[in-house]
Design a protein around this motif. Structure first.
Motif, PDB file in Angstrom:
ATOM      1  N   VAL A  10       0.866  -1.173   0.000  1.00  0.00           N
ATOM      2  CA  VAL A  10       0.000   0.000   0.000  1.00  0.00           C
ATOM      3  C   VAL A  10       0.907   1.228   0.000  1.00  0.00           C
ATOM      4  O   VAL A  10       1.877   1.294   0.753  1.00  0.00           O
ATOM      5  CB  VAL A  10      -0.901  -0.005   1.252  1.00  0.00           C
ATOM      6  N   ASP A  11       0.591   2.199  -0.855  1.00  0.00           N
ATOM      7  CA  ASP A  11       1.437   3.386  -0.874  1.00  0.00           C
ATOM      8  C   ASP A  11       1.180   4.247   0.366  1.00  0.00           C
ATOM      9  O   ASP A  11       0.201   4.071   1.075  1.00  0.00           O
ATOM     10  CB  ASP A  11       1.261   4.187  -2.159  1.00  0.00           C
ATOM     11  N   LYS A  12       2.112   5.149   0.603  1.00  0.00           N
ATOM     12  CA  LYS A  12       2.105   5.942   1.840  1.00  0.00           C
ATOM     13  C   LYS A  12       0.884   6.836   1.953  1.00  0.00           C
ATOM     14  O   LYS A  12       0.312   6.971   3.034  1.00  0.00           O
ATOM     15  CB  LYS A  12       3.385   6.773   1.891  1.00  0.00           C
ATOM     16  N   GLN A  30       0.050  -4.147  10.622  1.00  0.00           N
ATOM     17  CA  GLN A  30       1.055  -5.139  10.261  1.00  0.00           C
ATOM     18  C   GLN A  30       2.103  -4.463   9.401  1.00  0.00           C
ATOM     19  O   GLN A  30       1.773  -3.696   8.493  1.00  0.00           O
ATOM     20  CB  GLN A  30       0.426  -6.291   9.504  1.00  0.00           C
ATOM     21  N   THR A  31       3.364  -4.752   9.694  1.00  0.00           N
ATOM     22  CA  THR A  31       4.459  -4.160   8.937  1.00  0.00           C
ATOM     23  C   THR A  31       4.916  -5.119   7.841  1.00  0.00           C
ATOM     24  O   THR A  31       4.500  -6.276   7.797  1.00  0.00           O
ATOM     25  CB  THR A  31       5.644  -3.826   9.865  1.00  0.00           C
ATOM     26  N   SER A  95       6.404   1.696   6.171  1.00  0.00           N
ATOM     27  CA  SER A  95       6.675   0.326   6.613  1.00  0.00           C
ATOM     28  C   SER A  95       5.404  -0.470   6.892  1.00  0.00           C
ATOM     29  O   SER A  95       5.480  -1.660   7.153  1.00  0.00           O
ATOM     30  CB  SER A  95       7.552   0.336   7.864  1.00  0.00           C
ATOM     31  N   LEU A  96       4.235   0.171   6.827  1.00  0.00           N
ATOM     32  CA  LEU A  96       2.991  -0.533   7.143  1.00  0.00           C
ATOM     33  C   LEU A  96       2.465  -1.264   5.920  1.00  0.00           C
ATOM     34  O   LEU A  96       2.419  -0.738   4.819  1.00  0.00           O
ATOM     35  CB  LEU A  96       1.942   0.450   7.660  1.00  0.00           C
ATOM     36  N   LEU A  97       2.035  -2.494   6.163  1.00  0.00           N
ATOM     37  CA  LEU A  97       1.460  -3.313   5.109  1.00  0.00           C
ATOM     38  C   LEU A  97      -0.058  -3.244   5.132  1.00  0.00           C
ATOM     39  O   LEU A  97      -0.699  -3.191   4.094  1.00  0.00           O
ATOM     40  CB  LEU A  97       1.920  -4.777   5.266  1.00  0.00           C
TER      41      LEU A  97
END
Length: 105
Positions: A10-12, A30-31, A95-97
């Protein structure tokens, strides 16, 4: 045949919108490296998100000894140190998924 689900990055900007939509809610993040953390979305800026994580640490408290100089046990622990209910965990948005809402009971 069941469909396969892939974890697409996922983009920022999309992750920032998701975090903003779930501000002050109990979520699971979740990272990319597989680390999961649950907590309440507390703060958000352009680079990172701050999550208040429930803290269940040890309860080390000092009590006066029974007997001796004090005939009765004290009503409150001494010295009194207030417990922290939450600790802050900061995650970079890049860093987040994923982010999902959890029920809070």
């Amino acid at each position: 045949m069941p469909a396969k689900h892939e974890n697409k990055p996922v983009d920022k900007h999309e992750m920032k919108k998701m975090c903003h939509d779930h501000m002050h809610r109990y979520v699971l993040v979740q990272t990319h490296d597989g680390w999961c953390c649950d907590g309440i979305v507390e703060h958000l800026d352009d680079e990172c998100v701050c999550i208040a994580v429930p803290y269940c640490g040890h309860m080390d408290r000092a009590f006066f000894p029974h007997g001796g100089f004090f005939p009765y046990p004290p009503i409150y622990p001494y010295p009194f140190y207030p417990r922290r209910r939450f600790i802050r965990q900061v995650f970079p948005l890049g860093s987040l998924l994923g982010l999902s809402v959890l029920p809070f009971y």
